[in-house]
Design an enzyme around this catalytic site. Structure first.
Site, short mmCIF file in Angstrom:
data_model
loop_
_atom_site.label_atom_id
_atom_site.label_comp_id
_atom_site.label_asym_id
_atom_site.label_seq_id
_atom_site.Cartn_x
_atom_site.Cartn_y
_atom_site.Cartn_z
N SER A 147 -12.67 4.41 5.30
CA SER A 147 -13.25 4.07 6.61
C SER A 147 -14.41 4.97 7.01
O SER A 147 -15.40 4.51 7.57
CB SER A 147 -12.18 4.13 7.70
OG SER A 147 -11.36 3.00 7.64
N ASP A 201 0.85 -1.20 0.00
CA ASP A 201 0.00 0.00 0.00
C ASP A 201 0.89 1.25 0.00
O ASP A 201 1.79 1.38 0.84
CB ASP A 201 -0.86 -0.05 1.28
CG ASP A 201 -1.92 1.03 1.34
OD1 ASP A 201 -2.42 1.43 0.28
OD2 ASP A 201 -2.27 1.43 2.47
O1 G3H Z 1 -3.11 4.99 3.64
C1 G3H Z 1 -2.46 4.82 4.64
C2 G3H Z 1 -2.75 3.64 5.49
O2 G3H Z 1 -3.80 3.92 6.37
C3 G3H Z 1 -1.50 3.18 6.18
O3 G3H Z 1 -1.14 4.04 7.20
O4 G3H Z 1 1.24 4.57 6.80
O5 G3H Z 1 0.22 4.69 9.11
O6 G3H Z 1 0.64 2.48 8.03
P1 G3H Z 1 0.34 3.95 7.83
P1 13P Z 2 -8.61 4.71 5.91
O1 13P Z 2 -7.65 4.59 7.03
O2 13P Z 2 -9.23 6.06 5.86
O3 13P Z 2 -9.58 3.60 5.89
O4 13P Z 2 -7.76 4.60 4.53
C1 13P Z 2 -7.09 3.42 4.24
C2 13P Z 2 -6.30 3.54 2.99
O5 13P Z 2 -6.63 4.25 2.08
C3 13P Z 2 -5.07 2.74 2.90
O6 13P Z 2 -4.39 2.97 1.70
ZN ZN Z 3 -4.52 4.95 1.00
#
Ligand code: G3H
Ligand code: 13P
Ligand code: ZN
Length: 284
Positions: A211, A82
């Site tokens: 979310s 991601d």
């Molecule tokens: O889009 C971001 C995701 O919610 C991941 O968040 O970079 O804190 O793991 P993080």
């Molecule tokens: P949310 O934390 O808002 O659900 O977003 C998740 C996301 O886009 C991870 O790439």
């Molecule tokens: Zn994202």
């Protein structure tokens, strides 16, 4: 079952008119909860790890945990990177067994985003790994922007076809008014923009920051071509709520299993709920 690619799951979702949930993981309990929920709902699922998750848990642990979970599961599971922003890191994920990777060049100038995405697509497809890229900027809920600034951040439909044709990417994340994290106000999605985008390209569309998006809006976005819906914050909330409720009831508790077990159950419930909204239940 071995891990499957993102493309396999999203192609099926396109045929069936539903979306696949892409759930962020940071540790074993989250991975187990996602797989348990997918199995209970007979749904495919994407488990995704951010660069932060990889830094926290370690690349080998993420691959080991998710591969084990997938091998023991009766539903198809994909392991996805991601928001990869670093070329070398994306390649390391491909080499270590991820079956899908996102290169997020959304903060780069368009031609640079295209050039790096294209290189990654070439390497990933040679390795049988699917790809996701992003154009437009999906901000955070804390970003204090004016309406005009927000509009400038959203994906320009004019650029979508050019980007997809020039990169050959398998799926595309677009900015249509969602934001990462907890919303201060209910988000206002630009469905008109999404409709224009889906009419211009054939690739599955990815919605980030989902979310805080109400279920009906998610369903409307799915009807307009969204095939992958990213969820992280809801899982974090369920995890913390589960942990806090044990601590509140039993402040002396020191057994991690008694603290994390209920958190895992709470995460299973929220993931099941999301899967039903996405319409991927009963599809595996
Ligand atoms: O889009 C971001 C995701 O919610 C991941 O968040 O970079 O804190 O793991 P993080
Ligand atoms: P949310 O934390 O808002 O659900 O977003 C998740 C996301 O886009 C991870 O790439
Ligand atoms: Zn994202």
């Amino acid at each position: 079952m071995s891990l499957v690619t993102g493309k396999e799951l999203l192609d099926e979702a396109k045929k069936g008119g539903y979306a696949v949930g892409a759930f962020n993981c940071n540790n074993m309990e989250i991975i187990q909860a996602i797989v348990a929920a997918a199995e209970a709902e007979k749904s495919p699922a994407i488990i995704q790890a951010s660069q932060g998750a990889i830094k926290y848990a370690g690349l080998d642990y993420i691959v080991g945990l998710v591969s084990t979970a997938a091998k023991n599961a009766h539903v198809p599971i994909c392991l996805h990177l991601d928001h990869g922003t670093d070329f070398e890191q994306v390649i390391r994920c491909i080499a270590k067994g991820f079956t899908s990777v996102m290169f997020d060049g959304s903060k780069l100038p368009m031609e640079e985003n295209i050039a790096i995405t294209k290189q990654i697509v070439r390497i990933a497809s040679a390795a049988g790994v699917s790809t996701e890229a992003e154009i437009g900027k999906i901000g955070g809920t804390e970003d204090d922007v004016s309406v005009d600034e927000r509009d400038a951040m959203l994906t320009d439909p004019e650029e979508v076809k050019y980007f997809v044709d020039n990169t050959g990417v398998d799926s595309l994340a677009v900015a249509i008014g969602t934001a990462h994290g907890r919303y201060k106000f209910e988000p206002k999605l630009d469905f008109e923009r999404l409709d224009k985008i889906q009419k211009l390209v054939d690739v599955p569309i990815v919605m980030h920051g989902s979310s805080g998006v109400p279920g009906d809006d998610i369903k409307r976005a799915i009807a307009l071509g969204v095939r992958k819906v990213n969820i992280d914050t809801n899982i974090r909330e369920a995890f913390v709520k589960g942990v806090k409720s044990v601590i509140a009831k039993s402040p002396q508790e020191i057994d991690p299993r008694k603290i994390l077990g209920p958190a895992r159950e709470a995460m299973i419930e929220i993931v099941r709920e999301k899967i039903r909204i996405f319409g991927s239940n009963g599809r595996a």
